[in-house]
Design a protein around this motif. Sequence first.
Motif, PDB file in Angstrom:
ATOM      1  N   HIS A 165      28.156  46.709  19.772  1.00 18.17           N
ATOM      2  CA  HIS A 165      26.487  47.739  19.710  1.00 18.17           C
ATOM      3  C   HIS A 165      26.868  49.030  19.301  1.00 18.17           C
ATOM      4  O   HIS A 165      25.393  49.646  17.904  1.00 18.17           O
ATOM      5  CB  HIS A 165      26.212  47.952  21.002  1.00 18.17           C
ATOM      6  CG  HIS A 165      25.105  48.087  20.927  1.00 18.17           C
ATOM      7  ND1 HIS A 165      23.508  47.385  20.732  1.00 18.17           N
ATOM      8  CD2 HIS A 165      24.510  49.914  21.086  1.00 18.17           C
ATOM      9  CE1 HIS A 165      22.278  48.276  20.750  1.00 18.17           C
ATOM     10  NE2 HIS A 165      22.986  49.335  21.669  1.00 18.17           N
ATOM     11  N   ALA A 166      27.225  50.050  19.344  1.00 19.69           N
ATOM     12  CA  ALA A 166      28.021  51.018  18.078  1.00 19.69           C
ATOM     13  C   ALA A 166      27.400  50.346  16.666  1.00 19.69           C
ATOM     14  O   ALA A 166      26.902  51.716  16.445  1.00 19.69           O
ATOM     15  CB  ALA A 166      29.393  52.061  19.103  1.00 19.69           C
ATOM     16  N   LEU A 167      28.413  50.258  16.280  1.00 22.06           N
ATOM     17  CA  LEU A 167      28.638  49.250  15.380  1.00 22.06           C
ATOM     18  C   LEU A 167      27.134  49.427  14.809  1.00 22.06           C
ATOM     19  O   LEU A 167      26.783  49.918  13.142  1.00 22.06           O
ATOM     20  CB  LEU A 167      29.592  48.390  15.150  1.00 22.06           C
ATOM     21  CG  LEU A 167      29.487  47.828  13.085  1.00 22.06           C
ATOM     22  CD1 LEU A 167      30.492  48.524  11.998  1.00 22.06           C
ATOM     23  CD2 LEU A 167      30.511  46.796  13.652  1.00 22.06           C
ATOM     24  N   LEU A 168      26.512  48.497  15.123  1.00 27.46           N
ATOM     25  CA  LEU A 168      25.353  48.029  14.262  1.00 27.46           C
ATOM     26  C   LEU A 168      23.712  49.015  14.761  1.00 27.46           C
ATOM     27  O   LEU A 168      23.084  49.340  14.160  1.00 27.46           O
ATOM     28  CB  LEU A 168      25.137  46.960  15.490  1.00 27.46           C
ATOM     29  CG  LEU A 168      25.228  45.493  15.415  1.00 27.46           C
ATOM     30  CD1 LEU A 168      25.431  44.633  16.228  1.00 27.46           C
ATOM     31  CD2 LEU A 168      25.315  45.098  14.295  1.00 27.46           C
ATOM     32  N   GLN A 169      24.288  50.086  15.579  1.00 24.22           N
ATOM     33  CA  GLN A 169      23.709  51.257  15.049  1.00 24.22           C
ATOM     34  C   GLN A 169      23.808  52.089  13.979  1.00 24.22           C
ATOM     35  O   GLN A 169      22.891  52.770  13.378  1.00 24.22           O
ATOM     36  CB  GLN A 169      23.464  52.241  16.885  1.00 24.22           C
ATOM     37  CG  GLN A 169      23.184  51.978  17.893  1.00 24.22           C
ATOM     38  CD  GLN A 169      21.918  50.905  18.278  1.00 24.22           C
ATOM     39  OE1 GLN A 169      21.493  52.528  18.219  1.00 24.22           O
ATOM     40  NE2 GLN A 169      21.188  50.032  17.939  1.00 24.22           N
ATOM     41  N   ARG A 170      24.932  51.960  14.014  1.00 21.43           N
ATOM     42  CA  ARG A 170      25.551  52.574  12.596  1.00 21.43           C
ATOM     43  C   ARG A 170      25.290  52.259  11.045  1.00 21.43           C
ATOM     44  O   ARG A 170      24.917  52.871  10.395  1.00 21.43           O
ATOM     45  CB  ARG A 170      26.323  53.812  12.734  1.00 21.43           C
ATOM     46  CG  ARG A 170      28.096  52.881  12.904  1.00 21.43           C
ATOM     47  CD  ARG A 170      29.262  53.638  13.001  1.00 21.43           C
ATOM     48  NE  ARG A 170      30.268  53.154  13.166  1.00 21.43           N
ATOM     49  CZ  ARG A 170      30.919  52.764  13.955  1.00 21.43           C
ATOM     50  NH1 ARG A 170      30.643  52.335  15.167  1.00 21.43           N
ATOM     51  NH2 ARG A 170      31.754  51.653  14.039  1.00 21.43           N
ATOM     52  N   ASN A 171      25.568  50.981  11.358  1.00 25.82           N
ATOM     53  CA  ASN A 171      25.653  50.174   9.977  1.00 25.82           C
ATOM     54  C   ASN A 171      24.788  48.781  10.785  1.00 25.82           C
ATOM     55  O   ASN A 171      25.606  48.008  11.220  1.00 25.82           O
ATOM     56  CB  ASN A 171      27.095  50.052   9.665  1.00 25.82           C
ATOM     57  CG  ASN A 171      27.224  48.531   8.800  1.00 25.82           C
ATOM     58  OD1 ASN A 171      25.905  48.411   7.868  1.00 25.82           O
ATOM     59  ND2 ASN A 171      28.198  48.748   8.030  1.00 25.82           N
ATOM     60  N   PRO A 172      23.796  48.736   9.727  1.00 26.36           N
ATOM     61  CA  PRO A 172      22.506  47.303  11.026  1.00 26.36           C
ATOM     62  C   PRO A 172      22.863  45.849   9.796  1.00 26.36           C
ATOM     63  O   PRO A 172      22.863  45.206   9.933  1.00 26.36           O
ATOM     64  CB  PRO A 172      21.343  47.850  10.549  1.00 26.36           C
ATOM     65  CG  PRO A 172      21.358  48.966   9.834  1.00 26.36           C
ATOM     66  CD  PRO A 172      22.683  49.339   9.615  1.00 26.36           C
ATOM     67  N   HIS A 173      24.237  46.231   8.744  1.00 27.09           N
ATOM     68  CA  HIS A 173      24.576  45.193   8.173  1.00 27.09           C
ATOM     69  C   HIS A 173      25.963  45.119   8.180  1.00 27.09           C
ATOM     70  O   HIS A 173      26.487  45.476   6.468  1.00 27.09           O
ATOM     71  CB  HIS A 173      23.642  45.341   6.740  1.00 27.09           C
ATOM     72  CG  HIS A 173      22.089  45.289   7.056  1.00 27.09           C
ATOM     73  ND1 HIS A 173      21.483  44.167   7.055  1.00 27.09           N
ATOM     74  CD2 HIS A 173      21.322  46.426   6.627  1.00 27.09           C
ATOM     75  CE1 HIS A 173      19.863  44.478   7.555  1.00 27.09           C
ATOM     76  NE2 HIS A 173      19.822  45.810   6.952  1.00 27.09           N
TER      77      HIS A 173
END
Length: 711
Positions: A165-173
């Motif tokens: 989730h943290a990854l997708l918040q800062r990098n959506p792709h």
Amino acid sequence: MRSPLRGGARMSDETKLTRRGFVKGAGLAASAAALLEGAGGKQPRGKARKLGPGEVEISLRVNGVDRRISVEPRQTLASVLRDRLHLTGTKIGCDRGACGACTVMLGDAAVPSCLTFALDAVGKPVTTIEGLARGEQLAPIQAAFVAHDALQCGFCTPGMVMSCHALLQRNPHPTEDDVRQAVAGNTCRCGTYPKVFEAALAAAGTAPAKAGPPQGDLPATARAASGATAFGNTSPVEGGTAETDAAKAQDKGSGEASRTFQVGLPGALQAKERKVPGSEPPAWDGSAQLQIVGQKVPRIDGPEKVTGRARYCFDVQLPGMLHAAVVRSPYAHARIRNVDVSAAERMPGVHATYVVEQLLGPAELKLKPATRDKYPHIRYEGAPVAAVAAATAAQAEDAARAVRVEYEVLPHVADIDDARKPGAPLVFESPVEQKGSAGGGGAAKDVPQQGNVRGPVVGGNDGDVEKALAGSEVRLEQEYRTEVQTHSAIETHGVVADWREDGATLYASTQGIHSVQDEIATLFKLPKSKVRVICEFTGGGFGAKFGAGNHGVIALHLSRKAKRPVRLFLDRRAEHLAVGNRPSSIQRLRLGAAKDGTFQAIELKAFGSAGCAAGAGCAGPVKNLYPAKAVRSEENDVFLHTGPAAAFRAPGHPQGTFALEQAIDELAEKLGMDPIALRDRNDAHPARREERRIGREKFGWDELRKRRDTG
Ligand code: FES
Ligand code: FES
């Protein structure tokens, strides 16, 4: 010659190494400035104020809600979230920053909350697994975890989800590499990594979503799927077990029915008649179209696990519950002279102490000494000696440090080669037996024992190995070794024990509630009807979680004394030392074959160590896999001053298979044969032949062999 040394009073490593202990007394100067700023206080620049060791009041913003609580400065964010705010979705697997089970978001960053002091979270928003879903509506990453089945036991799952989730918040792709990096600090003992990568990419829309339940309202969807009939008509199933005849008439009076099943692999099914209870539903036809079997269906408990709602025994919190800390032997071999718990009993928050009277796990002397020692003989580092139950985990740890244990330290041996040498320190001074127990099959009875070696236990057929080897055109003799492995479930062993006048209840992290019930009923002389064991979810077991274990017994004694429920979970160090492992092995194999590869002789001489327990045999594969004119196995247990082994997925077989299959590869080399062809020549089992065929295809075996042969 043994030379007894006086061990004197020592603390257990389990309590000695805690971070809480490290910071206790020192307070937390570094956090003070931030705390005061967060609380609106004025702190002169460059000056830090010491806080603690008493409690301080702080405000934390958790999942969008402000919470004002008192915490000890030494308390980690993980412990405050779980024990004070009851947000038990955040797990603790190691409490050392190594496993990622405790991952939460602090601001935008994923952090291990076991390495973060609660004081350090002041002024930064904290997001836990409970903060992602909106009611029953899962967050995209949670829904993707369910849809892609990116979980098994689920104990690591909240941490995995938070990292993604943290990854997708800062990098959506993200790319798959980005996902791999993001979860590099998350350990999944069940091995769900490929599915986690898939789920994260699907949630980002970077990868095409695979078939799965729709996002949102997943619990209802999952339940509906599980309730569907398994006998509908949507997909073909080949092979497997199938009933081809109509169910035959129920045998009169016996309650059983005879039915014919098709058993085996597609293309090689055999009809077998079996008696089954008449109440069994009809078996399905091998060609039936089924809705559930053979189909991808969402895991029924997926939504509970991805939201942190699944309640593992680790998460059980009962009113008035106390926390236990265990004093463990820092010595591998010792006699306990005295245990003094008086100072511990006077410590703040302490409700009960317990001195261990009997250890479960080690082999037992056949001839019991005329008088029983007051304390158990210590035969491995980490053996429990005493325990304390207190109002908080920190108070229990403090009190455990105050327990004074006087040891007479004895010589020990922890190496399998050294233990077999003449004059090695003895683990047992006279012959032992290992009875079968919960989850463990024990060891063969009446086996010779010399020094630290118990064996051999002989198996095989009636063939003459020496003669068969002499008649073999190709021979191989080789030694193989395997090391000890620990089970390493992310949820450690533990219980919450609740002793009441009308019976005992244990919330046990176990693979078999009945095995816990049996052991507790026997040891506490209770009828089974007075022992209730509850386990809703287990965070991995892998064979080691059967029976009450020493921890279960200790917790129940403490609960009985304190008249309160007691929580006792092992820390990671104790988990490795004291609750089981897969034995090591040294295996000497002799194989003989005819020129065409037909096996003539297979002989195994094995030495394995289950520590201070028996049952390290590994001859199963030699005795059962490949026929030969002469097969002989000798299994020997070598005792060491290390923790007792426990069942571990197909006990003995991984070690035995490794050695035997290595030897067959080497024999194939000598014969100039393809190793798979050599196995096919000797092993006619249809399932294994099929497995080899599939493996051959999937690995591109023939192509690789060709490349190898042409350089
Ligand atoms: S990293 Fe925090 S519990 Fe393992
Ligand atoms: S699902 Fe990851 S540890 Fe079990």
